[in-house]
Design an enzyme around this catalytic site. Structure first.
Site, PDB file in Angstrom:
ATOM      1  N   GLY A   8      20.011  59.960  22.593  1.00 43.88           N
ATOM      2  CA  GLY A   8      19.786  59.882  21.157  1.00 43.88           C
ATOM      3  C   GLY A   8      20.725  60.832  20.441  1.00 43.88           C
TER       4      GLY A   8
ATOM      5  CG  HIS B 193      14.585  64.941  20.153  1.00 43.74           C
ATOM      6  ND1 HIS B 193      14.447  65.968  21.061  1.00 43.74           N
ATOM      7  CD2 HIS B 193      15.851  65.058  19.651  1.00 43.74           C
ATOM      8  CE1 HIS B 193      15.563  66.684  21.086  1.00 43.74           C
ATOM      9  NE2 HIS B 193      16.441  66.146  20.244  1.00 43.74           N
ATOM     10  CD  GLU B 194      17.794  61.879  18.475  1.00 44.89           C
ATOM     11  OE1 GLU B 194      18.487  62.467  17.633  1.00 44.89           O
ATOM     12  OE2 GLU B 194      17.802  62.196  19.684  1.00 44.89           O
TER      13      GLU B 194
ATOM     14  CG  HIS C 133      18.015  66.170  15.509  1.00 43.01           C
ATOM     15  ND1 HIS C 133      18.503  67.454  15.602  1.00 43.01           N
ATOM     16  CD2 HIS C 133      17.933  65.721  16.783  1.00 43.01           C
ATOM     17  CE1 HIS C 133      18.716  67.758  16.881  1.00 43.01           C
ATOM     18  NE2 HIS C 133      18.367  66.724  17.622  1.00 43.01           N
TER      19      HIS C 133
ATOM     20  CD  GLN D 253      21.726  65.734  17.683  1.00 43.49           C
ATOM     21  OE1 GLN D 253      21.262  64.605  17.661  1.00 43.49           O
ATOM     22  NE2 GLN D 253      21.786  66.461  18.779  1.00 43.49           N
TER      23      GLN D 253
ATOM     24  CB  CYS E   3      18.665  68.897  21.946  1.00 46.79           C
ATOM     25  SG  CYS E   3      19.371  68.497  20.347  1.00 46.79           S
ATOM     26  CG  LEU E   4      23.566  64.976  23.354  1.00 45.92           C
ATOM     27  CD1 LEU E   4      24.191  63.744  22.703  1.00 45.92           C
ATOM     28  CD2 LEU E   4      24.237  65.264  24.693  1.00 45.92           C
TER      29      LEU E   4
HETATM   30 ZN    ZN Z   1      18.369  66.604  19.648  1.00 46.99          ZN
END
Ligand code: ZN
Length: 162
Positions: free
Chosen positions: A44, A130-131, A134, A49, A88-89
């Site tokens: 995701g 989760h997204e 963000h 991000q 998380c990236l």
């Molecule tokens: Zn994330």
């Protein structure tokens, strides 16, 4: 190629703006985000991000198709809560258990400008929550108990300095 920003970058804490016009530029952005997500080996990726305060995220979990969510809203969640280890990236190398509803219903617009509603469970429900966090400037580590979070982030910053 889009660069993924990491913890400490202010944009990860900003509120996003609704996308008023789902045009070709937005569709291209979504496609580029999917590419960046694959490059990062993630499932995701949300617009903040990649440094953009837009209400948009993409995801692709195993066994599903790549999906684009524009202006997403969670319209229902289950009473049932489940812990699951998240990463998380934007916080590479950090993983921790987060408790969230097991099922969610989400409304959004796809990259073609079409509204849709999706009922999700399992990993997809997890990624969606989760997204969407963000898009509100919330990171998964915010959901982790303080002492454990401090420990996780200490090792993250130690590694990041090297
Ligand atoms: Zn994330």
């Amino acid at each position: 190629m889009l660069d993924i920003v990491t913890l400490g970058d202010e944009v990860l804490r900003e509120q996003v703006e609704e996308i008023k016009d789902v045009n070709g530029e937005i569709a291209d952005l979504a496609q580029n985000m999917i590419t960046a997500m694959y490059e990062g080996d993630g499932i995701g990726l949300a617009a903040p991000q990649v440094g953009l305060t837009k209400s948009l995220f993409v995801c692709h979990v195993n066994g599903d198709q790549p999906r684009v969510f524009i202006n997403p809203q969670i319209v229902g969640t289950s009473q049932e809560l489940l812990p699951y280890e998240e990463g998380c990236l934007s916080i590479p190398g950090v993983y921790g258990d987060v408790v969230r509803p097991a099922f969610v219903s989400v409304q959004a617009i796809n990259e073609n400008g079409r509204p849709f509603k999706l009922d999700a469970e399992g990993l997809l429900a997890r990624v969606i929550q989760h997204e969407i966090d963000h898009l509100k400037g919330v990171l998964f580590v915010d959901h982790i108990e303080e002492k454990q979070r401090d420990r996780l982030l200490k090792s993250y910053y130690k590694k990041a300095r090297k």
